[in-house]
Scaffold this motif. Structure first.
Motif, mmCIF file in Angstrom:
data_model
loop_
_atom_site.group_PDB
_atom_site.id
_atom_site.type_symbol
_atom_site.label_atom_id
_atom_site.label_comp_id
_atom_site.label_asym_id
_atom_site.label_seq_id
_atom_site.Cartn_x
_atom_site.Cartn_y
_atom_site.Cartn_z
ATOM 1 N N VAL A 251 0.882 -1.175 0.000
ATOM 2 C CA VAL A 251 0.000 0.000 0.000
ATOM 3 C C VAL A 251 0.912 1.215 0.000
ATOM 4 C CG1 VAL A 251 -1.753 1.263 1.306
ATOM 5 C CG2 VAL A 251 -1.727 -1.239 1.374
ATOM 6 N N ARG A 252 0.850 2.017 -1.015
ATOM 7 C CA ARG A 252 1.717 3.204 -1.048
ATOM 8 C C ARG A 252 1.066 4.297 -1.879
ATOM 9 N NH1 ARG A 252 6.548 0.785 -4.993
ATOM 10 N NH2 ARG A 252 5.241 0.678 -6.853
ATOM 11 N N GLY A 253 1.610 5.492 -1.799
ATOM 12 C CA GLY A 253 1.014 6.655 -2.451
ATOM 13 C C GLY A 253 1.057 6.548 -3.971
ATOM 14 N N GLU A 254 0.092 7.214 -4.608
ATOM 15 C CA GLU A 254 0.007 7.102 -6.067
ATOM 16 C C GLU A 254 1.200 7.731 -6.773
ATOM 17 O OE1 GLU A 254 -3.619 9.083 -7.201
ATOM 18 O OE2 GLU A 254 -2.767 11.068 -6.900
ATOM 19 N N GLU A 255 2.011 8.484 -6.037
ATOM 20 C CA GLU A 255 3.199 9.063 -6.673
ATOM 21 C C GLU A 255 4.174 7.969 -7.117
ATOM 22 O OE1 GLU A 255 2.321 9.400 -3.535
ATOM 23 O OE2 GLU A 255 4.019 9.265 -2.157
ATOM 24 N N TRP A 256 3.985 6.760 -6.599
ATOM 25 C CA TRP A 256 4.878 5.649 -6.983
ATOM 26 C C TRP A 256 4.405 4.891 -8.215
ATOM 27 C CZ3 TRP A 256 9.399 6.263 -5.146
ATOM 28 C CH2 TRP A 256 9.580 6.774 -3.853
ATOM 29 N N LEU A 257 3.220 5.243 -8.683
ATOM 30 C CA LEU A 257 2.659 4.517 -9.830
ATOM 31 C C LEU A 257 3.593 4.594 -11.047
ATOM 32 C CD1 LEU A 257 0.113 2.901 -10.400
ATOM 33 C CD2 LEU A 257 -1.017 5.003 -11.082
ATOM 34 N N SER A 258 4.203 5.755 -11.238
ATOM 35 C CA SER A 258 5.066 5.906 -12.420
ATOM 36 C C SER A 258 6.351 5.074 -12.296
ATOM 37 C CB SER A 258 5.404 7.384 -12.635
ATOM 38 O OG SER A 258 6.034 7.865 -11.476
ATOM 39 N N LEU A 282 -3.998 10.610 -3.430
ATOM 40 C CA LEU A 282 -3.472 11.680 -2.571
ATOM 41 C C LEU A 282 -4.575 12.248 -1.694
ATOM 42 C CD1 LEU A 282 -1.461 14.095 -4.863
ATOM 43 C CD2 LEU A 282 -0.634 12.830 -2.873
ATOM 44 N N ILE A 283 -4.201 12.675 -0.508
ATOM 45 C CA ILE A 283 -5.198 13.355 0.323
ATOM 46 C C ILE A 283 -5.233 14.826 -0.108
ATOM 47 C CG2 ILE A 283 -5.843 14.026 2.650
ATOM 48 C CD1 ILE A 283 -4.863 11.507 3.684
ATOM 49 N N VAL A 284 -6.415 15.293 -0.421
ATOM 50 C CA VAL A 284 -6.567 16.681 -0.860
ATOM 51 C C VAL A 284 -7.532 17.413 0.075
ATOM 52 C CG1 VAL A 284 -6.075 16.208 -3.292
ATOM 53 C CG2 VAL A 284 -8.421 16.005 -2.460
ATOM 54 N N LYS A 285 -7.488 18.741 -0.006
ATOM 55 C CA LYS A 285 -8.438 19.521 0.792
ATOM 56 C C LYS A 285 -9.043 20.622 -0.060
ATOM 57 C CE LYS A 285 -7.090 22.818 3.679
ATOM 58 N NZ LYS A 285 -6.473 23.426 4.876
ATOM 59 N N ARG A 286 -10.177 21.101 0.385
ATOM 60 C CA ARG A 286 -10.792 22.205 -0.335
ATOM 61 C C ARG A 286 -10.096 23.496 0.071
ATOM 62 N NH1 ARG A 286 -15.200 20.932 -2.846
ATOM 63 N NH2 ARG A 286 -16.057 19.378 -1.433
ATOM 64 N N ASP A 287 -9.824 24.335 -0.922
ATOM 65 C CA ASP A 287 -9.191 25.615 -0.632
ATOM 66 C C ASP A 287 -9.908 26.626 -1.509
ATOM 67 O OD1 ASP A 287 -7.614 27.703 -0.013
ATOM 68 O OD2 ASP A 287 -5.723 26.837 -0.695
ATOM 69 N N GLY A 288 -10.864 27.342 -0.933
ATOM 70 C CA GLY A 288 -11.686 28.240 -1.739
ATOM 71 C C GLY A 288 -12.492 27.412 -2.714
ATOM 72 N N ASP A 289 -12.388 27.765 -3.995
ATOM 73 C CA ASP A 289 -13.182 27.038 -4.993
ATOM 74 C C ASP A 289 -12.472 25.812 -5.524
ATOM 75 O OD1 ASP A 289 -15.211 28.765 -4.772
ATOM 76 O OD2 ASP A 289 -14.542 30.083 -6.415
ATOM 77 N N SER A 290 -11.195 25.688 -5.169
ATOM 78 C CA SER A 290 -10.484 24.549 -5.749
ATOM 79 C C SER A 290 -10.119 23.521 -4.688
ATOM 80 C CB SER A 290 -9.236 25.037 -6.470
ATOM 81 O OG SER A 290 -8.450 25.743 -5.562
ATOM 82 N N GLY A 355 -8.931 12.477 -8.720
ATOM 83 C CA GLY A 355 -9.285 13.664 -7.943
ATOM 84 C C GLY A 355 -8.860 13.626 -6.496
ATOM 85 N N GLY A 356 -8.294 12.522 -6.050
ATOM 86 C CA GLY A 356 -7.788 12.454 -4.683
ATOM 87 C C GLY A 356 -8.869 12.131 -3.664
ATOM 88 N N ALA A 357 -8.424 11.974 -2.422
ATOM 89 C CA ALA A 357 -9.328 11.683 -1.322
ATOM 90 C C ALA A 357 -9.500 12.979 -0.540
ATOM 91 C CB ALA A 357 -8.726 10.593 -0.442
ATOM 92 N N LEU A 358 -10.730 13.448 -0.497
ATOM 93 C CA LEU A 358 -11.000 14.772 0.085
ATOM 94 C C LEU A 358 -11.112 14.722 1.601
ATOM 95 C CD1 LEU A 358 -11.593 17.727 -0.693
ATOM 96 C CD2 LEU A 358 -14.022 17.115 -0.747
#
Ligand code: GLU
Length: 549
Positions: A251-258, A282-290, A355-358
């Motif tokens: 189990v590892r981050g998607e940055e290793w897919l490449s 990746l874990i992502v967060k909402r920041d304003g509209d993005s 789109g990542g995990a929010l």
């Protein structure tokens, strides 16, 4: 001179063979379906939420299959202070009760597949690299930084793929004699893997989150051993360790897919089957509209220490992550309130692959409020006390001194159908109950939040009359009847209906009167049940508080 001579010159002290290691670390005796997972953080001195979320998946996967979850510290980047960083990882896992079945800590190795700290596995890596050199699948590369920079500029200029491959792989073309000569002359070198792949060809790869992917073959001669400390790079250590430790699921981050094409080629070079891979979004967060990636620099919540410092219950942090690991978790947990996250059957397919995990702190706060509201007062006290001992010593001393009293405070509006839900985390509790302690209350900076009745003389009249004639906390109904009697005596409506019908007939109503008492003894107009507060404080202490007005 032969490859074997070259291998012996590079690794004169390596006498074991890869077969020796295969014998030392035999296949695990697994039952059908049992999984072996590992959490493999780099001890950097802080623990990222993203790493912790992978550890949870590792733990759940192993638990679901009655398998094994182990911890491996990947410290091949030796610039950092490893000892404390390893302790931090262990402490964090322990704090959340995510204890690995196999690990290494403070010189103790638990498990038969160690060492579990990569810098202690140098000899193993060297043995595997030596073998690759012997079979002609690895070679020393003497290219200097300037040469590699030049190669890169050339590739950029001709819009070629970046990397050490094909005709760009200069040292690959050196004869063995030339290589040995350079080594004997003391030239610095790294060891590179000799790729046999063809970038124009593709192969199918099954990622358990994304399904079957078609990827180009690797043709880059990646570095597998660094020149300065002779430690392997991540790619090579990943192969050796996950192979020898018999990991079934990585189990590892998607940055290793490449990097998958490289890893698959490495497993192929040794003729062994790669593990299954779960590349987590990746874990992502909402920041304003993005929506953006959680950043260690900008977002305090990216670091695990944030949750411990603020005193979020461990159950809340885990649950907030489970809801982004599998979107059906919440529904499952509502249907199975007595089960823990370990009983949940995790499914990699149910992870979001685009789109990542929010992640959302608001959500964590709600989860946390709910969880704290269901704790028994005794348990909440113990957890609060553990937190305060570490982060708020003064508060710790007070709640220790008044232990039973504090448990009673925490018990207000608990264990009922709709329990109070204002405690978001342990650090927020003091701000909500401070007034219950004279040590905090007798502070000249008190400000009173009076509401409709603000006239001092009237306030005093209400309070004096109440405590002289009507204070009675023997029973809740009796208490309220007395408050009503107080209202009747002073010209306030004791019944809201009467007040609404004839507001001019009264000075105010029972709510206004209760607020005066509430504010006088707490300073706040927003508190839990007034009857409970009066009962806990008792008449004497209330009178002293009134004298302060
Ligand atoms: N040490 C790697 C990292 O921290 C781990 C990747 C993996 O789990 O294989 O990114």
């Amino acid at each position: 001179m032969t490859n074997v001579d070259l291998a012996n010159i590079i690794f004169p002290d390596i006498t074991k063979t890869i077969d020796d290691y295969k014998n030392m670390y035999p296949e695990r005796e697994l039952k059908e379906g049992q999984k072996v997972t590992r959490f493999a953080p780099s001890p950097t001195g802080f623990m990222h939420l993203g790493g912790f979320y992978q550890a949870i998946i590792d733990k759940v996967l192993a638990h679901n299959s009655d398998g094994i979850f182990y911890l491996r510290n990947e410290d091949t980047d030796q610039k950092r202070e490893v000892k404390e960083a390893v302790a931090l990882i262990m402490d964090t896992l322990n704090h959340y009760d995510i204890v690995p079945d196999e690990y290494e800590y403070e010189g103790n190795i638990v498990g038969n597949y160690g060492p579990y700290i990569q810098s202690e596995r140098k000899e193993i890596y060297h043995t595997f690299i030596k073998y690759l050199i012997e079979i002609g699948r690895a070679y020393p590369c003497f290219c200097k930084k300037e040469e590699l920079d030049e190669m890169r500029s050339k590739q950029e200029k001709y819009k070629a793929r970046i990397g050490y491959y094909g005709s760009y792989a200069k040292c690959r073309k050196l004869s063995i004699d030339e290589m040995i000569e350079k080594i004997k002359n003391g030239e610095e070198y790294v060891i590179r893997f000799k790729s046999m792949g063809d970038n124009d060809k593709r192969f199918f790869f099954d990622d358990l989150v994304r399904g079957t992917l078609s990827l180009p073959e690797n043709d880059i001669d990646i570095i597998i051993m660094k020149s300065n400390d002779k430690l392997p790079t991540y790619h090579f250590a990943h192969f050796v360790d996950d192979y020898l430790m018999h990991t079934t699921h990585v189990v590892r981050g998607e940055e290793w897919l490449s990097s998958v094409p490289v890893h698959i080629e490495l497993f192929k070079a040794f003729g062994v089957k790669p593990p299954k891979y779960i590349h987590t979004p990746l874990i992502v967060k909402r920041d304003g509209d993005s929506v953006r990636k959680l950043s260690k620099r900008k977002d305090p919540e990216a670091t695990m220490s944030y949750y411990k410092e603020l005193g979020y219950p461990k159950e809340a942090v885990i649950e907030s992550l489970m809801t982004i690991i599998n979107s059906n978790y919440e529904e499952w947990h509502t249907a199975n309130p007595d089960k823990t996250y370990l009983d949940f059957t995790y499914s990699p397919k149910k992870m979001s692959s685009s789109g990542g995990a929010l992640y959302d702190l608001e959500k964590l706060n709600n989860i946390s409020k709910n969880i704290i509201s269901k704790f028994k007062a005794d348990y909440l006290y113990e957890e609060l006390s553990k937190w305060a001992k570490e982060y708020d010593n003064e508060f710790y001393e007070i709640i220790t001194k008044y232990k039973e009293y504090t448990i009673n405070i925490l018990n207000i509006e608990r264990e009922q159908k709709k329990p109070r839900k204002d405690y978001e985390n342990y650090s927020s509790i003091k701000g909500l109950i401070w007034y219950m302690y004279d040590e905090y209350f007798n502070n000249d900076e008190r400000t009173y939040d009076y509401q409709t009745i603000t006239d001092k003389t009237e306030i005093k009249l209400i309070l004096n009359t109440y405590f002289d004639k009507y204070f009675d906390v023997s029973d809740k109904d009796v208490w309220f009847d007395k408050i009503k009697a107080l209202c009747d005596e002073l010209g306030y409506a004791s019944n809201m209906k009467d007040y609404k019908e004839n507001p001019d007939k009264y000075k105010g109503n029972v709510a206004d009167v209760s607020t005066v008492i509430r504010v006088a003894i707490t300073t706040s107009s927003q508190t839990p049940d007034l009857y409970e507060l009066l009962k806990l404080l008792g008449k004497e202490r209330c009178l002293k508080r009134i004298d302060l007005i």
